[in-house]
Design a protein around this motif. Structure first.
Motif, PDB file in Angstrom:
ATOM      1  N   GLY A  87       0.767  -1.236   0.000  1.00 40.85           N
ATOM      2  CA  GLY A  87       0.000   0.000   0.000  1.00 40.85           C
ATOM      3  C   GLY A  87       0.797   1.285   0.000  1.00 40.85           C
ATOM      4  O   GLY A  87       0.231   2.351   0.092  1.00 40.85           O
ATOM      5  N   THR A  88       2.101   1.205  -0.090  1.00 40.47           N
ATOM      6  CA  THR A  88       2.896   2.430  -0.118  1.00 40.47           C
ATOM      7  C   THR A  88       3.392   2.655  -1.533  1.00 40.47           C
ATOM      8  O   THR A  88       3.624   1.712  -2.276  1.00 40.47           O
ATOM      9  CB  THR A  88       4.115   2.356   0.827  1.00 40.47           C
ATOM     10  N   THR A  89       3.520   3.892  -1.875  1.00 36.91           N
ATOM     11  CA  THR A  89       4.088   4.185  -3.187  1.00 36.91           C
ATOM     12  C   THR A  89       5.584   4.363  -3.014  1.00 36.91           C
ATOM     13  O   THR A  89       6.040   4.978  -2.058  1.00 36.91           O
ATOM     14  CB  THR A  89       3.481   5.472  -3.786  1.00 36.91           C
ATOM     15  N   SER A  90       6.328   3.781  -3.933  1.00 34.10           N
ATOM     16  CA  SER A  90       7.778   3.941  -3.855  1.00 34.10           C
ATOM     17  C   SER A  90       8.251   4.599  -5.135  1.00 34.10           C
ATOM     18  O   SER A  90       7.733   4.352  -6.210  1.00 34.10           O
ATOM     19  CB  SER A  90       8.477   2.602  -3.657  1.00 34.10           C
ATOM     20  N   ARG A  91       9.218   5.430  -4.978  1.00 32.91           N
ATOM     21  CA  ARG A  91       9.789   6.133  -6.116  1.00 32.91           C
ATOM     22  C   ARG A  91      11.093   5.437  -6.479  1.00 32.91           C
ATOM     23  O   ARG A  91      11.988   5.302  -5.649  1.00 32.91           O
ATOM     24  CB  ARG A  91      10.054   7.572  -5.699  1.00 32.91           C
ATOM     25  N   VAL A  92      11.171   4.990  -7.705  1.00 32.29           N
ATOM     26  CA  VAL A  92      12.359   4.267  -8.143  1.00 32.29           C
ATOM     27  C   VAL A  92      13.413   5.268  -8.590  1.00 32.29           C
ATOM     28  O   VAL A  92      13.144   6.181  -9.361  1.00 32.29           O
ATOM     29  CB  VAL A  92      12.021   3.292  -9.292  1.00 32.29           C
ATOM     30  N   ASP A  93      14.608   5.089  -8.090  1.00 31.99           N
ATOM     31  CA  ASP A  93      15.747   5.936  -8.433  1.00 31.99           C
ATOM     32  C   ASP A  93      15.963   5.894  -9.947  1.00 31.99           C
ATOM     33  O   ASP A  93      15.966   4.816 -10.543  1.00 31.99           O
ATOM     34  CB  ASP A  93      16.975   5.398  -7.699  1.00 31.99           C
ATOM     35  N   PRO A  94      16.141   7.044 -10.597  1.00 33.29           N
ATOM     36  CA  PRO A  94      16.370   7.057 -12.047  1.00 33.29           C
ATOM     37  C   PRO A  94      17.569   6.208 -12.476  1.00 33.29           C
ATOM     38  O   PRO A  94      17.573   5.632 -13.557  1.00 33.29           O
ATOM     39  CB  PRO A  94      16.619   8.527 -12.378  1.00 33.29           C
ATOM     40  N   LYS A  95      18.568   6.112 -11.616  1.00 36.63           N
ATOM     41  CA  LYS A  95      19.745   5.304 -11.947  1.00 36.63           C
ATOM     42  C   LYS A  95      19.390   3.821 -11.978  1.00 36.63           C
ATOM     43  O   LYS A  95      19.923   3.062 -12.782  1.00 36.63           O
ATOM     44  CB  LYS A  95      20.868   5.559 -10.947  1.00 36.63           C
ATOM     45  N   GLN A 153      20.080  -4.312  -1.125  1.00 38.73           N
ATOM     46  CA  GLN A 153      20.054  -3.052  -0.384  1.00 38.73           C
ATOM     47  C   GLN A 153      18.720  -2.324  -0.578  1.00 38.73           C
ATOM     48  O   GLN A 153      18.173  -1.771   0.372  1.00 38.73           O
ATOM     49  CB  GLN A 153      21.207  -2.148  -0.824  1.00 38.73           C
ATOM     50  N   ARG A 154      18.189  -2.345  -1.809  1.00 41.42           N
ATOM     51  CA  ARG A 154      16.901  -1.693  -2.055  1.00 41.42           C
ATOM     52  C   ARG A 154      15.788  -2.394  -1.307  1.00 41.42           C
ATOM     53  O   ARG A 154      14.901  -1.740  -0.749  1.00 41.42           O
ATOM     54  CB  ARG A 154      16.604  -1.650  -3.561  1.00 41.42           C
ATOM     55  N   ARG A 155      15.815  -3.720  -1.257  1.00 36.80           N
ATOM     56  CA  ARG A 155      14.788  -4.479  -0.519  1.00 36.80           C
ATOM     57  C   ARG A 155      14.872  -4.164   0.985  1.00 36.80           C
ATOM     58  O   ARG A 155      13.850  -4.040   1.646  1.00 36.80           O
ATOM     59  CB  ARG A 155      14.946  -5.955  -0.764  1.00 36.80           C
ATOM     60  N   ASN A 156      16.084  -4.082   1.507  1.00 41.06           N
ATOM     61  CA  ASN A 156      16.247  -3.760   2.931  1.00 41.06           C
ATOM     62  C   ASN A 156      15.698  -2.381   3.245  1.00 41.06           C
ATOM     63  O   ASN A 156      15.090  -2.173   4.288  1.00 41.06           O
ATOM     64  CB  ASN A 156      17.711  -3.849   3.355  1.00 41.06           C
ATOM     65  N   GLU A 157      15.912  -1.413   2.339  1.00 39.46           N
ATOM     66  CA  GLU A 157      15.380  -0.064   2.545  1.00 39.46           C
ATOM     67  C   GLU A 157      13.856  -0.068   2.541  1.00 39.46           C
ATOM     68  O   GLU A 157      13.220   0.631   3.319  1.00 39.46           O
ATOM     69  CB  GLU A 157      15.895   0.879   1.467  1.00 39.46           C
ATOM     70  N   GLN A 158      13.261  -0.865   1.654  1.00 39.07           N
ATOM     71  CA  GLN A 158      11.802  -0.932   1.561  1.00 39.07           C
ATOM     72  C   GLN A 158      11.213  -1.591   2.807  1.00 39.07           C
ATOM     73  O   GLN A 158      10.142  -1.211   3.248  1.00 39.07           O
ATOM     74  CB  GLN A 158      11.375  -1.716   0.316  1.00 39.07           C
TER      75      GLN A 158
END
Length: 101
Positions: free
Chosen positions: A3-11, A94-99
């Motif tokens: 239910g949260t929106t995540s913004r994907v890094d352009p890189k 790392q991205r999964r851990n941040e989420q």
């Protein structure tokens, strides 16, 4: 995504698009290293941090120009952005851990 929106890094988007193009072309990063005389791992590292030789080799393998693959690293004119003080693109783990945090 719970239910949260995540913004994907352009890189990360850039990296994913390049990987998809390589996959569709049947080209591996190791193939690029061998074909263009790069040290082992150069193309792989180029996906996460700037390396002009690696960027040129990947673009050549895909039949394009580096500025078309990496708009965060290059200006639309093809000139490299300056300074090249980039942060590495986080790994998937790392991205999964941040989420999860």
């Amino acid at each position: 995504m719970h239910g949260t929106t995540s913004r994907v890094d352009p890189k990360v988007k850039e990296q994913s698009a390049i990987k998809a193009k390589l996959l569709m072309a049947g080209i591996t990063l190791a193939d690029i290293d061998r074909t263009y005389g790069l040290s082992d791992g150069t193309a792989r590292n180029t996906m996460r941090e700037p390396n002009i030789r690696g960027e040129r080799a990947i673009a050549a393998a895909l039949g394009t120009k580096p500025h078309l693959l990496w708009p965060t690293r290059y200006r639309p004119s093809g000139q490299r952005r300056s300074p090249q003080d980039w942060k590495r693109v986080p790994t998937l783990k790392q991205r999964r851990n941040e989420q999860a945090a």
